[in-house]
Motif scaffolding. Structure first.
Motif, PDB file in Angstrom:
ATOM      1  N   VAL A  19       6.161  -4.103   8.113  1.00  0.00           N
ATOM      2  CA  VAL A  19       6.048  -3.630   9.490  1.00  0.00           C
ATOM      3  C   VAL A  19       5.019  -2.509   9.575  1.00  0.00           C
ATOM      4  CG1 VAL A  19       7.291  -2.513  11.385  1.00  0.00           C
ATOM      5  CG2 VAL A  19       8.413  -4.290  10.052  1.00  0.00           C
ATOM      6  N   GLY A  20       5.030  -1.597   8.612  1.00  0.00           N
ATOM      7  CA  GLY A  20       4.065  -0.502   8.577  1.00  0.00           C
ATOM      8  C   GLY A  20       2.637  -1.031   8.408  1.00  0.00           C
ATOM      9  N   SER A  21       2.473  -2.004   7.541  1.00  0.00           N
ATOM     10  CA  SER A  21       1.143  -2.596   7.328  1.00  0.00           C
ATOM     11  C   SER A  21       0.665  -3.316   8.577  1.00  0.00           C
ATOM     12  CB  SER A  21       1.189  -3.583   6.153  1.00  0.00           C
ATOM     13  OG  SER A  21       1.434  -2.922   4.949  1.00  0.00           O
ATOM     14  N   LEU A  22       1.576  -4.002   9.243  1.00  0.00           N
ATOM     15  CA  LEU A  22       1.225  -4.718  10.476  1.00  0.00           C
ATOM     16  C   LEU A  22       0.800  -3.742  11.568  1.00  0.00           C
ATOM     17  CD1 LEU A  22       1.075  -7.460  11.847  1.00  0.00           C
ATOM     18  CD2 LEU A  22       3.444  -7.178  12.535  1.00  0.00           C
TER      19      LEU A  22
ATOM     20  N   MET B 148      -3.537  -1.108  14.623  1.00  0.00           N
ATOM     21  CA  MET B 148      -4.215   0.116  15.035  1.00  0.00           C
ATOM     22  C   MET B 148      -5.677   0.100  14.576  1.00  0.00           C
ATOM     23  SD  MET B 148      -1.237   2.922  14.403  1.00  0.00           S
ATOM     24  CE  MET B 148      -1.887   4.260  15.363  1.00  0.00           C
ATOM     25  N   LEU B 149      -5.922  -0.409  13.373  1.00  0.00           N
ATOM     26  CA  LEU B 149      -7.276  -0.511  12.866  1.00  0.00           C
ATOM     27  C   LEU B 149      -8.100  -1.456  13.734  1.00  0.00           C
ATOM     28  CD1 LEU B 149      -9.307   0.235  10.656  1.00  0.00           C
ATOM     29  CD2 LEU B 149      -8.473  -1.737   9.353  1.00  0.00           C
ATOM     30  N   LEU B 150      -7.529  -2.587  14.100  1.00  0.00           N
ATOM     31  CA  LEU B 150      -8.218  -3.531  14.994  1.00  0.00           C
ATOM     32  C   LEU B 150      -8.490  -2.906  16.359  1.00  0.00           C
ATOM     33  CD1 LEU B 150      -6.469  -6.936  14.214  1.00  0.00           C
ATOM     34  CD2 LEU B 150      -8.828  -6.280  13.724  1.00  0.00           C
ATOM     35  N   ALA B 151      -7.554  -2.126  16.866  1.00  0.00           N
ATOM     36  CA  ALA B 151      -7.743  -1.461  18.155  1.00  0.00           C
ATOM     37  C   ALA B 151      -8.870  -0.439  18.073  1.00  0.00           C
ATOM     38  CB  ALA B 151      -6.442  -0.797  18.601  1.00  0.00           C
ATOM     39  N   VAL B 152      -8.951   0.311  16.978  1.00  0.00           N
ATOM     40  CA  VAL B 152     -10.005   1.307  16.810  1.00  0.00           C
ATOM     41  C   VAL B 152     -11.365   0.611  16.690  1.00  0.00           C
ATOM     42  CG1 VAL B 152     -10.948   3.037  15.213  1.00  0.00           C
ATOM     43  CG2 VAL B 152      -8.531   3.105  15.865  1.00  0.00           C
ATOM     44  N   ILE B 153     -11.430  -0.455  15.899  1.00  0.00           N
ATOM     45  CA  ILE B 153     -12.688  -1.196  15.743  1.00  0.00           C
ATOM     46  C   ILE B 153     -13.109  -1.807  17.079  1.00  0.00           C
ATOM     47  CG2 ILE B 153     -13.749  -3.220  14.661  1.00  0.00           C
ATOM     48  CD1 ILE B 153     -12.143  -2.543  12.132  1.00  0.00           C
TER      49      ILE B 153
END
Length: 90
Positions: A4-7, A12-17
């Motif tokens: 869940v943490g990795s997901l 969040m990484l995809l949102a920032v990119i």
């Protein structure tokens, strides 16, 4: 829990990119529009100069002296002789 943490971290990484890509695209679009705006302003200024020149030319061409010169020179018109003038009484 780690999954869940990795997901969440991946989302969040995809949102920032995605946000960064959108920001770069918006800035590039802004630059393109600014360049286009400057070109249009320069074109407007050139058209205003041309309009002023044409207004001046029109005012010059409307002077009686210029009209008389054009009529005599280009059209070959002359003043009538006194014997050619006829008065019409109503």
């Amino acid at each position: 829990m780690k999954v869940v943490g990795s997901l969440i971290l991946s989302m969040m990484l995809l949102a920032v990119i995605g946000s960064a890509i959108t920001l770069v695209w918006a800035r590039q679009e802004s630059r393109v529009l600014f360049v286009q705006w400057n070109k249009l302003q320069n074109e407007r200024d050139a058209l205003n100069v041309e309009y002023g020149r044409l207004e001046l030319q029109q005012a010059t061409d409307a002077e009686p002296r210029v009209i008389n010169q054009e009529a005599r020179g280009r059209l070959g018109m002359v003043d009538p002789r006194p014997q050619d003038i006829q008065l019409v009484h109503l």
